[in-house]
Write an enzyme that holds these catalytic residues in place. Structure first.
Site, PDB file in Angstrom:
ATOM      1  N   CYS A   1       0.850  -1.190   0.000  1.00 38.88           N
ATOM      2  CA  CYS A   1       0.000   0.000   0.000  1.00 38.88           C
ATOM      3  C   CYS A   1       0.887   1.243   0.000  1.00 38.88           C
ATOM      4  CB  CYS A   1      -0.892  -0.032   1.240  1.00 38.88           C
ATOM      5  SG  CYS A   1      -1.649   1.545   1.646  1.00 38.88           S
ATOM      6  N   GLU A   2       0.645   2.162  -0.933  1.00 38.96           N
ATOM      7  CA  GLU A   2       1.503   3.338  -1.022  1.00 38.96           C
ATOM      8  C   GLU A   2       1.231   4.345   0.099  1.00 38.96           C
ATOM      9  OE1 GLU A   2      -0.702   6.400  -4.092  1.00 38.96           O
ATOM     10  OE2 GLU A   2       0.617   4.887  -4.951  1.00 38.96           O
ATOM     11  N   HIS A   3       0.130   4.182   0.825  1.00 39.75           N
ATOM     12  CA  HIS A   3      -0.193   5.122   1.899  1.00 39.75           C
ATOM     13  C   HIS A   3       0.544   4.791   3.197  1.00 39.75           C
ATOM     14  CE1 HIS A   3      -4.200   5.665  -0.432  1.00 39.75           C
ATOM     15  NE2 HIS A   3      -3.279   6.484  -0.874  1.00 39.75           N
ATOM     16  N   HIS A   4       0.744   3.493   3.466  1.00 38.96           N
ATOM     17  CA  HIS A   4       1.399   3.089   4.714  1.00 38.96           C
ATOM     18  C   HIS A   4       2.610   2.185   4.486  1.00 38.96           C
ATOM     19  CE1 HIS A   4      -2.934   3.776   5.701  1.00 38.96           C
ATOM     20  NE2 HIS A   4      -2.388   4.497   6.660  1.00 38.96           N
TER      21      HIS A   4
ATOM     22  N   GLN B   1      -5.272  -0.361  -4.598  1.00 36.64           N
ATOM     23  CA  GLN B   1      -5.963  -1.445  -5.306  1.00 36.64           C
ATOM     24  C   GLN B   1      -6.770  -0.932  -6.496  1.00 36.64           C
ATOM     25  OE1 GLN B   1      -7.978  -4.254  -2.764  1.00 36.64           O
ATOM     26  NE2 GLN B   1      -9.393  -4.869  -4.383  1.00 36.64           N
TER      27      GLN B   1
ATOM     28  N   HIS C   1      -6.193  -6.037   3.256  1.00 39.54           N
ATOM     29  CA  HIS C   1      -5.276  -4.911   3.445  1.00 39.54           C
ATOM     30  C   HIS C   1      -4.802  -4.877   4.894  1.00 39.54           C
ATOM     31  CE1 HIS C   1      -5.950  -2.575  -0.402  1.00 39.54           C
ATOM     32  NE2 HIS C   1      -6.898  -3.502  -0.463  1.00 39.54           N
TER      33      HIS C   1
ATOM     34  N   CYS D   1      -3.227  -2.609   6.317  1.00 37.45           N
ATOM     35  CA  CYS D   1      -3.427  -1.288   6.919  1.00 37.45           C
ATOM     36  C   CYS D   1      -4.797  -1.177   7.572  1.00 37.45           C
ATOM     37  CB  CYS D   1      -3.231  -0.185   5.884  1.00 37.45           C
ATOM     38  SG  CYS D   1      -4.335  -0.278   4.473  1.00 37.45           S
TER      39      CYS D   1
END
Length: 239
Positions: A127-130, A168, A196, A198
């Site tokens: 995941c590019e956010h976390h 995703q 996920h 996250c």
């Protein structure tokens, strides 16, 4: 992820290039986006550049260990920064390949009109956010238009896009667009279902939640019967 010409793959020092003017900028903005022609950010890496990347990432991990209150010099953690750096380079190996290189030798002329479905392809991504994992299954279907794609290349397309920092929703769209560009079928359909970390390990902490995304192009968007046939064939079993 789109190739950014302001980033150099020849060095770990990235610097912006000069703007050539409003006319060139407008031309670039109006140019049709092509998934096949996206240049992977590390496609030109030499072994030396790769080793530089691993070293720099390893130093960052050592700083992270120190920042969370750990002792990077204790026995169990002595090699952790380098192991973690090597792992991260592997987890993001999709940046080392372009989709055109993956599919170019596996497009075949074939008078076939039947639906082709490859289902439940395993996928793992970050995941590019976390920068924590999400993983699951991908089912892909297309209706040929005088050309077919080697079956293993469908799995390879999934692998290349998933082995990058992702969300995703974008991953699902990129897989569909790549197949559509490569063989110009009458339609492409993609379903992705993932867990996920996250959401499971932090945040909402909903252990049993799964996220499903789909992308329908061409006939699959326009014709309910074709879409229903794909959805019936591509149903993903619980994992």
């Amino acid at each position: 992820m789109s190739y950014d010409p302001s980033r150099s793959t020849k060095s770990l020092t990235f610097s912006p290039q000069d703007n050539n003017g409003d006319t060139d900028q407008n031309t670039n903005e109006n140019r049709k986006h092509s998934v096949l022609d996206e240049k992977a950010l590390r496609v030109d890496d030499t072994l030396f550049i790769r080793d530089q990347r691993v070293l720099k990432i390893s130093q960052s991990y050592q700083s992270i260990l120190d920042s969370i209150g750990e002792d990077p010099l204790r026995q169990g953690l002595l090699k952790t920064p380098n192991r973690a750096a090597e792992a991260l380079v592997f987890f993001t190996k999709g940046y080392e390949q372009s989709i055109r290189d993956v599919v170019s030798d596996a497009i075949f002329d074939e008078d076939c009109e039947n639906m082709v479905v490859v289902k439940e392809i395993d996928m793992y991504s970050l995941c590019e956010h976390h920068m924590v994992p999400f993983f699951g299954k991908v089912s892909v279907g297309y209706l040929p238009n005088k050309r077919v794609l080697g079956l293993s290349k469908i799995a390879r397309i999934v692998e290349v896009f998933s082995r990058r920092l992702q969300v995703q929703e974008r991953l699902t769209r990129q897989i569909a667009e790549a197949i559509a560009e490569a063989i110009k079928p009458r339609g492409v359909a993609v379903i992705v279902e993932c867990l996920h970390m996250c959401m499971i390990m932090r945040g909402a902490q909903k252990v049993n939640s799964r996220t499903t995304t789909s992308s329908m192009l061409g006939v699959f968007r326009e014709d309910p019967k074709s879409r229903e046939e794909f959805l019936a064939l591509a149903r993903i079993t619980p994992f």
